[in-house]
Design an enzyme around this catalytic site. Structure first.
Site, PDB file in Angstrom:
ATOM      1  CD  GLU A 227      -3.026  -1.107   0.388  1.00  0.00           C
ATOM      2  OE1 GLU A 227      -3.367   0.020  -0.025  1.00  0.00           O
ATOM      3  OE2 GLU A 227      -3.627  -2.143   0.041  1.00  0.00           O
ATOM      4  CB  CYS A 261      -1.477   7.508   1.390  1.00  0.00           C
ATOM      5  SG  CYS A 261      -3.017   6.756   1.929  1.00  0.00           S
TER       6      CYS A 261
HETATM    7  P1  NAD Z   1       8.221   4.694   4.969  1.00  0.00           P
HETATM    8  O1  NAD Z   1       8.241   3.888   3.718  1.00  0.00           O
HETATM    9  O2  NAD Z   1       9.397   5.560   5.264  1.00  0.00           O
HETATM   10  O3  NAD Z   1       8.035   3.755   6.256  1.00  0.00           O
HETATM   11  C1  NAD Z   1       6.950   2.844   6.385  1.00  0.00           C
HETATM   12  C2  NAD Z   1       7.322   1.757   7.369  1.00  0.00           C
HETATM   13  O4  NAD Z   1       8.428   1.022   6.847  1.00  0.00           O
HETATM   14  C3  NAD Z   1       7.760   2.234   8.755  1.00  0.00           C
HETATM   15  O5  NAD Z   1       7.238   1.344   9.722  1.00  0.00           O
HETATM   16  C4  NAD Z   1       9.267   2.108   8.715  1.00  0.00           C
HETATM   17  O6  NAD Z   1       9.817   1.865   9.975  1.00  0.00           O
HETATM   18  C5  NAD Z   1       9.435   0.895   7.833  1.00  0.00           C
HETATM   19  N1  NAD Z   1      10.709   0.814   7.132  1.00  0.00           N
HETATM   20  C6  NAD Z   1      11.522   1.821   6.729  1.00  0.00           C
HETATM   21  N2  NAD Z   1      12.585   1.323   6.054  1.00  0.00           N
HETATM   22  C7  NAD Z   1      12.433  -0.028   6.025  1.00  0.00           C
HETATM   23  C8  NAD Z   1      13.170  -1.099   5.456  1.00  0.00           C
HETATM   24  N3  NAD Z   1      14.291  -0.888   4.777  1.00  0.00           N
HETATM   25  N4  NAD Z   1      12.686  -2.348   5.604  1.00  0.00           N
HETATM   26  C9  NAD Z   1      11.536  -2.577   6.255  1.00  0.00           C
HETATM   27  N5  NAD Z   1      10.794  -1.617   6.818  1.00  0.00           N
HETATM   28  C10 NAD Z   1      11.246  -0.347   6.701  1.00  0.00           C
HETATM   29  O7  NAD Z   1       6.863   5.534   4.894  1.00  0.00           O
HETATM   30  P2  NAD Z   1       6.359   6.633   5.898  1.00  0.00           P
HETATM   31  O8  NAD Z   1       7.190   7.858   5.746  1.00  0.00           O
HETATM   32  O9  NAD Z   1       6.174   6.052   7.245  1.00  0.00           O
HETATM   33  O10 NAD Z   1       4.885   6.912   5.296  1.00  0.00           O
HETATM   34  C11 NAD Z   1       4.670   7.803   4.249  1.00  0.00           C
HETATM   35  C12 NAD Z   1       4.451   7.091   2.932  1.00  0.00           C
HETATM   36  O11 NAD Z   1       3.471   6.076   3.093  1.00  0.00           O
HETATM   37  C13 NAD Z   1       3.901   8.004   1.851  1.00  0.00           C
HETATM   38  O12 NAD Z   1       4.518   7.686   0.622  1.00  0.00           O
HETATM   39  C14 NAD Z   1       2.426   7.650   1.794  1.00  0.00           C
HETATM   40  O13 NAD Z   1       1.789   7.929   0.572  1.00  0.00           O
HETATM   41  C15 NAD Z   1       2.465   6.197   2.083  1.00  0.00           C
HETATM   42  N6  NAD Z   1       1.186   5.760   2.624  1.00  0.00           N
HETATM   43  C16 NAD Z   1       0.410   4.931   1.875  1.00  0.00           C
HETATM   44  C17 NAD Z   1      -0.829   4.541   2.362  1.00  0.00           C
HETATM   45  C18 NAD Z   1      -1.726   3.612   1.589  1.00  0.00           C
HETATM   46  O14 NAD Z   1      -2.668   3.101   2.193  1.00  0.00           O
HETATM   47  N7  NAD Z   1      -1.478   3.361   0.320  1.00  0.00           N
HETATM   48  C19 NAD Z   1      -1.262   4.992   3.596  1.00  0.00           C
HETATM   49  C20 NAD Z   1      -0.437   5.834   4.326  1.00  0.00           C
HETATM   50  C21 NAD Z   1       0.793   6.211   3.840  1.00  0.00           C
END
Ligand code: NAD
Length: 482
Positions: A227, A261
């Site tokens: 997602e 998002c």
């Molecule tokens: P992110 O990708 O930085 O982090 C998401 C999660 O991944 C966090 O729990 C983080 O700790 C973990 N993470 C980070 N690096 C990792 C790795 N190398 N391996 C495994 N896990 C890792 O995203 P964010 O900044 O927390 O959220 C913002 C983004 O999420 C935006 O792009 C937004 O559009 C998207 N988003 C999408 C939805 C949806 O439903 N499609 C909903 C909310 C947010």
């Protein structure tokens, strides 16, 4: 929260990684011992999830607000508590129907056999959630996975440590850890999580990290639902009521200060209506949040790093001479990191605001005179997570729907398709893989197992070797009737 470092195979496991390994092993054993929870066990689990969400409401509101600097308590109730509880209640209401084996037609040459698709739990599901809606995006997928009969481990974002702690305690107070538990930790734990041989992952987060998660999961051939994010356009058609569209776009953009998002990322509007669109959106924003510095209704930017990124996006475009309209105070040093809605008129296509997902209250507004020009603009970029179209011209609407590919669409408003549990929610292309919500969530977290029930009256052996004239005649007959 345990100390965390980048994951490398040869070093000692951190506390978070050890806890992850312990919980995963416990849940896997529990799954093997009881792989098919009954309907009433699943209902009990959904009830526990609803209860923990409702009884800890005040703690969740406080923790999320402390993590953000300020998060509107109303928005936490609506977007985290209500969305989670209504999704879980929807699952509870429809679970019996979803769990039923689905009979499918059996072709005439296979009769009198019967064929069914029988949903089956996958096993242990891993959920990685982001910071922007830290409760909903952990618990809504958990509800779907539990309804499908799985055990669930959740790894929340390190950017919301207070919420993670409250969530961990709330889940531990209701659930046996062999059914549902939370693992906390930073990127190292996140990486270890993605290297764990779960039976399914649901990752919510950025496209860049999503690609890394998919790569890590591929080593175990763990299926992933991703997602992700992207640049979701709001298209104002020539036939639209600009005032109505502006109210909807301003709300969709400023909810959670744009850290949503599915927030409208940028606006396309007819050239002749550019000024009117800017004025209408600025006017609508002023009415929604008359004083962002002092009101608790307006949410802060999550961290200094994220605040600096958004300010830098604005300053770079300002330096290029782009016209900018700041709606309200622009106190960059505000201790709560509140950023006003910042409208940019027609920034260059190669500027950061037009290349990256903005994820904050910055709103580029660009001219697009025809429906085709809007389509071309959208299709020049990655496939967005959401698309919003405003107008009264059904032909123009259908042209947009048929010629653009986005995760989901709301027509004549913003965000609503996400809250409709009867619609699957997910992205397409760079905005995601797979979907959940409602029945889509149940099937995502189930193995939809095909089962062919042979009839005791069947005589399949008439096609077995040795192949003779008789078997050839039967084969010719079968080829005629299929
Ligand atoms: P992110 O990708 O930085 O982090 C998401 C999660 O991944 C966090 O729990 C983080 O700790 C973990 N993470 C980070 N690096 C990792 C790795 N190398 N391996 C495994 N896990 C890792 O995203 P964010 O900044 O927390 O959220 C913002 C983004 O999420 C935006 O792009 C937004 O559009 C998207 N988003 C999408 C939805 C949806 O439903 N499609 C909903 C909310 C947010």
């Amino acid at each position: 929260m345990p100390a965390d470092t980048a994951h490398t195979p040869d070093r000692e496991k951190t506390e978070g990684e050890q806890e992850l390994a312990r919980l995963f092993s416990l849940q896997k054993q529990a799954y093997l011992a009881a792989p098919y929870p009954t309907y009433s066990e699943r209902i009990d689990r959904l009830d526990l999830l609803i209860r923990l969400t409702e009884t800890n409401e005040d703690k969740f509101i406080e923790a999320i607000s402390a993590d953000f600097g300020n998060r509107s308590s109303f928005e936490t109730v609506v977007a985290e508590i209500v969305v989670t509880v209504s999704g879980a209640k929807h699952a509870r209401k429809h679970l019996k129907h979803w769990m039923r084996p689905r009979g499918v037609a059996t072709p005439v040459h296979m009769l009198p056999a019967k064929s069914r698709i029988e949903p089956q739990p996958l096993g242990v599901v891993g959920i990685i959630s982001p910071w922007n809606y830290p409760l909903q995006l952990a618990l809504a997928p958990a509800a779907a996975a539990l309804a499908a009969g799985n055990r669930v481990l959740i790894k929340p974002s390190e950017l919301t440590p207070r919420l993670s702690e409250v969530l961990q305690q709330a889940i531990a107070s209701q659930f046996d850890e062999t059914v549902c538990a939370v693992v906390t930790g930073g990127v190292g734990t996140g990486q270890a999580f993605t290297e764990t041989p779960f039976d399914h992952f649901l990752f919510t987060g950025s496209t860049a990290v999503g690609a890394r998660v998919a790569q890590a999961a591929a080593k175990n051939l763990t299926p992933v639902t991703l997602e992700l994010g992207g640049k979701s356009p709001a298209i104002i058609d020539d036939s639209a009521d600009i005032g109505d569209a502006a109210k909807s776009i301003a709300y969709g953009k400023m909810l959670n200060a744009g850290q949503t998002c599915v927030a409208p990322d940028y606006v396309l509007t007819p050239h002749a209506k550019l000024d009117a669109t800017v004025e209408a959106i600025a006017g609508a924003a002023r009415k929604l949040y008359p004083a962002i510095d002092t009101t608790d209704d307006y949410t802060s930017i999550i961290s200094d790093r994220h605040f600096a990124r958004l300010k830098s996006m604005i300053e770079k475009v300002r330096d290029q001479g782009v016209k900018i309209v700041e709606v309200g105070s622009s106190n960059a040093l505000h201790p709560q990191r509140k950023l006003p809605l910042t409208i940019m008129i027609d920034p260059p296509v190669d500027s950061d605001v037009m290349k990256e997902e903005i994820f904050g209250p910055i709103l580029p507004i660009l001219p697009a005179d025809t429906t085709d020009a809007a389509v071309q603009h959208v299709n020049a970029g990655d496939r967005p997570l959401a698309l919003y179209w405003y107008g009264k011209d059904d032909n123009a609407r259908d042209y947009i729907l048929q010629n653009t590919v986005s995760g989901g669409v709301t027509v004549n408003d913003a965000l609503w398709h996400v809250a409709q549990e009867n619609l699957p929610f997910g992205g397409v292309g760079k905005s995601g893989i797979g979907s959940y919500h409602g029945e889509a969530g149940f099937t995502t977290f189930s193995h939809m197992k095909p089962v062919f029930y042979q009839s005791r009256f069947a005589n399949g052996s008439i096609m077995h070797p040795p192949y003779t004239d008789k078997t050839s005649k039967i084969l010719s007959f079968v080829r005629k009737i299929i």
